[in-house]
Design a protein around this motif. Structure first.
Motif, mmCIF file in Angstrom:
data_model
loop_
_atom_site.group_PDB
_atom_site.id
_atom_site.type_symbol
_atom_site.label_atom_id
_atom_site.label_comp_id
_atom_site.label_asym_id
_atom_site.label_seq_id
_atom_site.Cartn_x
_atom_site.Cartn_y
_atom_site.Cartn_z
ATOM 1 N N ASN B 190 0.818 -1.208 0.000
ATOM 2 C CA ASN B 190 0.000 0.000 0.000
ATOM 3 C C ASN B 190 0.853 1.260 0.000
ATOM 4 O O ASN B 190 0.493 2.258 -0.622
ATOM 5 C CB ASN B 190 -0.957 0.020 1.180
ATOM 6 C CG ASN B 190 -1.995 -1.074 1.096
ATOM 7 O OD1 ASN B 190 -2.304 -1.732 2.076
ATOM 8 N ND2 ASN B 190 -2.536 -1.296 -0.088
ATOM 9 N N ALA B 191 1.980 1.216 0.688
ATOM 10 C CA ALA B 191 2.842 2.403 0.721
ATOM 11 C C ALA B 191 3.322 2.722 -0.696
ATOM 12 O O ALA B 191 3.301 3.877 -1.130
ATOM 13 C CB ALA B 191 4.018 2.187 1.654
ATOM 14 N N ALA B 192 3.708 1.685 -1.440
ATOM 15 C CA ALA B 192 4.133 1.879 -2.830
ATOM 16 C C ALA B 192 2.975 2.384 -3.673
ATOM 17 O O ALA B 192 3.145 3.257 -4.525
ATOM 18 C CB ALA B 192 4.676 0.581 -3.404
ATOM 19 N N GLY B 193 1.782 1.853 -3.409
ATOM 20 C CA GLY B 193 0.602 2.294 -4.141
ATOM 21 C C GLY B 193 0.308 3.765 -3.907
ATOM 22 O O GLY B 193 -0.049 4.493 -4.828
ATOM 23 N N VAL B 194 0.499 4.210 -2.662
ATOM 24 C CA VAL B 194 0.236 5.612 -2.334
ATOM 25 C C VAL B 194 1.225 6.522 -3.059
ATOM 26 O O VAL B 194 0.846 7.553 -3.616
ATOM 27 C CB VAL B 194 0.303 5.832 -0.803
ATOM 28 C CG1 VAL B 194 0.326 7.312 -0.473
ATOM 29 C CG2 VAL B 194 -0.882 5.166 -0.118
ATOM 30 N N VAL B 195 2.491 6.124 -3.106
ATOM 31 C CA VAL B 195 3.481 6.931 -3.828
ATOM 32 C C VAL B 195 3.132 6.976 -5.318
ATOM 33 O O VAL B 195 3.247 8.013 -5.975
ATOM 34 C CB VAL B 195 4.899 6.362 -3.634
ATOM 35 C CG1 VAL B 195 5.896 7.132 -4.484
ATOM 36 C CG2 VAL B 195 5.296 6.441 -2.173
ATOM 37 N N ALA B 196 2.656 5.844 -5.838
ATOM 38 C CA ALA B 196 2.349 5.764 -7.269
ATOM 39 C C ALA B 196 1.215 6.694 -7.685
ATOM 40 O O ALA B 196 1.076 7.005 -8.862
ATOM 41 C CB ALA B 196 2.005 4.330 -7.656
#
Lengths: 254, 472
Positions: B190-196
């Protein structure tokens, strides 16, 4: 870092393979800053990886790189810092990823901007190329994804393209490391001033706009004699770009 | 002097803008296109053979078709999940065997031979070490299978097609079509998704994408879903069907997550984040055969190891906390059992129990450690033997032993279903919360993104529990 260049350029006298060192993230004391720009999904991160030896994650979808990644390589005992910018279709809009790219080319003042284009979709990609060439004088066109272009039976006359754009053109297939040595050599020659670019400036602009732009650009040059891209600043001012007005006020552009 | 000269320039700009009229932007864009087309005509020699394009568009016609688009999507996700579930079993039990059954006693012996005090030995070896070992044994194998498969799909060029298929639904719910891409990234982390979400231009739609990213089951939650589904859902059907049943249950939860993502996006875009849906161009890139080994290698280095490292960093202190709260006593009760008792009533309302709620509090730093925490705390409360003792995180070798412990702790099919639902619907992990804050720079939206899913989790599990109890 290993040095596995597999193309014939490796043995060519033009390219000094021994002089190449991929430095990964060691970006101290660089001599030149190189920006990698281009449309989304043209393989910027792949080119970045093959130049730096880094393994920035790559993926076949537009918008994969959202922040700028940095790495370095050394060639002929000069150190190059490489900045991988997010892919953009244009520099005229204001989404966050496009702004990262535009701000870096404009305010980061890279020594060379490598513009990576998809050889099979040249015309559409040129839209961004022409905009970048309004901003910077020192650029190299990297005609990437040549393998796909070949499969699609698309041939590109690199020499006439280089002549029309006024910057060197290098054909590559970064996924297979083809053309990368040539690209490095060309980057080094543009950086050192051995190759002087005469970038194409927009021709097909209506008369009245061109007149206004020239008038404004002369005025800007009068106030800021050292500004390299007064014409582009004029375009942006006429567009009403508040970021540029502020940058001008803060003295960031000169 | 400078400011005056700039004022001059701006004044001149304003004058000139009157003269050129307001179609400046369009005329400039047209000029650029005209130049581009002229240059391209000069240098592109031939492109008449469109065979490759035809193959691409043939594939696209199928995978983005109205009839086949969705079934193919679910089929691909199902196959990836199945390969992950089935394939991870063996390496997982092998790693558990090495790290938990062999290395752990060896460390214990070593500690007692050098005369380490019991509390330090417990804190370090039973707390910190076991937490790390568990995370490695449980997480590494599924990640090492899931991420490379996902990356291969990504390199092939399938993700933009998913975005294309879902675009209509996103538009309906008032969100941006590119949210499909950030949602897919969220299935990994999710953290990567938020940055994306930076690829989304409009701040309104970007906030929606950030807030709803948590509804993508992340890597830390897949193992929980898979384990609980295998033990409880797989057990209610005949043996021959148990694999399919548990796979469908996990897939069902993932799809439910997507449904909630749309629902919440829809709700937000009609209440707190009103606005128009912005248009955008989505390029369907050509399919590119992935460079298989290179992809496997980079996805292992870039994703698997980085995510694993993060999990280890968070698991170590969490393991220590678990050991501490189980071994520090206030009066006759440890902090852990005191908390569990006071949470039990609320837990019952939700069809859960105090142990599960405490486990979710302890596991805020990393979702991965929920199951071992639950097991350890259950053993503590029920007083059954089978584990290593108070405050010691462990994993039992077989699913059936795990099942025995959980059943002894009062688990029913309802508990299992609600744990799966709660695992989908609860606050994001602390890394994601921090990332949301960094991306939005707003305390308000960070709080909304953290609280909203857990409220939904309470409501949904409460409703399910009440309906279940009335019906049974």
């Amino acid at each position: 870092m290993e040095n596995n260049i597999t193309s014939t350029c490796d043995t060519c006298s033009h390219f000094n393979a021994e002089g190449l060192k991929k430095l990964g993230v060691n970006i101290d004391n660089f001599d030149f800053v190189i920006a990698l720009a281009g449309n989304p999904n043209t393989g910027k991160s792949t080119v970045f990886n093959s130049l730096t030896g880094l393994r920035q994650h790559t993926g076949n979808w537009p918008g994969k790189t959202v922040t700028r990644a940095e790495g370095a390589f050394e060639y002929d005992s000069k150190k190059y810092k490489l900045v991988d910018l997010p892919g953009t279709y244009s520099l005229l809009s204001t989404s966050q990823d496009e702004e990262v790219a535009r701000n870096f080319i404009l305010f980061g003042k890279p020594d060379v901007t490598v513009i990576i284009v998809d050889a099979s979709r040249l015309e559409r990609n040129l839209n961004l190329v022409l905009q970048i060439l309004e901003i910077t004088d020192k650029a190299v066109l990297c005609l990437n994804l040549m393998d796909e272009a070949k499969r699609n039976n698309i041939k590109i006359d690199e020499r006439s393209l280089a002549r029309d754009l006024g910057i060197p053109v290098v054909a590559t297939s970064a996924r297979f490391n083809e053309g990368i040595p040539d690209l490095i050599q060309t980057i080094s020659e543009v950086a050192s001033g051995k190759i002087i670019c005469k970038p194409h400036r927009l021709i097909n602009v209506p008369e009245n706009i061109l007149k206004s732009v020239n008038k404004l650009s002369t005025e800007i040059l009068k106030q800021f004699p050292k500004i390299p891209n007064s014409r582009w600043i004029a375009f942006r001012l006429l567009e009403g770009d508040s970021r540029i007005i502020n940058a001008l006020k803060a003295g960031e552009i000169v | 002097m400078r400011s005056k000269s700039i004022d001059n320039i701006i004044a001149l700009t304003n004058d000139l803008r009157w003269q050129i009229g307001d179609d400046f932007h369009d005329q400039l864009a047209e000029g650029i296109y005209a130049d581009a087309s002229y240059i391209a005509q000069n240098s592109v020699i031939s492109g008449d053979d469109k065979k490759h394009f035809r193959l691409d568009s043939k594939i696209d016609k199928i995978v983005t078709s109205k009839t086949w688009g969705f079934p193919i999507m679910f089929l691909i996700l199902g196959v990836i999940l199945w390969l992950t579930i089935e394939g991870a079993n063996y390496p997982s039990s092998m790693l558990a065997n090495i790290l938990l059954d062999n290395l752990h006693p060896w460390f214990k012996d070593l500690a007692s031979s050098i005369g380490m005090p019991w509390w330090l030995d417990g804190f370090l070896i039973d707390g910190v070490y076991l937490a790390i070992a568990w995370v490695i044994a449980v997480m590494l194998p599924p990640m090492a299978i899931f991420f490379p498969l996902f990356t291969l799909l990504e390199d092939f060029g399938y993700l933009p097609r998913v975005a294309f298929n879902l675009d209509y639904l996103f538009k309906k719910s008032g969100a941006h079509g590119k949210q499909a891409l950030t949602m897919s990234m969220g299935f990994g982390c999710n953290a990567a998704g938020v940055v994306a979400t930076r690829i989304i231009d409009s701040p309104r739609e970007r906030l929606i994408a950030i807030i709803t990213n948590n509804f993508s089951l992340c890597n830390g939650r897949w193992p929980t879903q898979i384990l609980i589904a295998t033990i409880f859902i797989g057990a209610v059907v005949p043996d021959s069907l148990s694999g399919i049943a548990s796979l469908s249950a996990v897939l069902g939860i993932a799809v439910l997550g997507i449904f909630f993502m749309f629902l919440v996006s829809w709700g937000l875009s009609r209440t707190m984040l009103k606005g128009e849906v912005s248009t955008f161009n989505l390029e369907l890139p050509p399919y590119r055969p992935p460079r298989f080994w290179k992809t496997i290698y980079t996805s292992l280095i870039d994703r698997t190891l980085i995510v694993l490292w993060r999990a280890i960093i968070f698991a170590a202190p969490a393991g220590a906390v678990i050991w501490l709260i189980s071994n520090i006593f206030i009066g006759n009760e440890s902090i852990a059992s005191w908390t569990i008792n006071s949470l039990d009533g609320f837990g019952f309302l939700l069809g859960l129990n105090g142990v599960i709620l405490l486990a979710y509090i302890v596991a805020i730093p990393a979702n991965e450690i929920v199951i071992p925490t639950i097991l350890m705390l259950t053993v503590l409360v029920t007083g059954i033997t089978g584990g290593e003792g108070a405050g010691v995180m462990f994993e039992l070798d077989s699913a059936s032993e795990t099942s025995n412990i959980l059943r002894a702790g009062g688990w029913t099919l309802l508990t299992a279903i609600n744990v799966m639902l709660f695992s989908l619907l609860h606050n994001p992990c602390s890394t994601t919360i921090y990332t949301i804050y960094k991306e939005t720079k707003s305390v308000k939206w960070t709080v909304v993104a953290s609280i909203l899913p857990i409220i939904m989790g309470f409501v949904i599990t409460f409703l399910v529990a009440q309906v279940w109890r009335i019906l049974s």
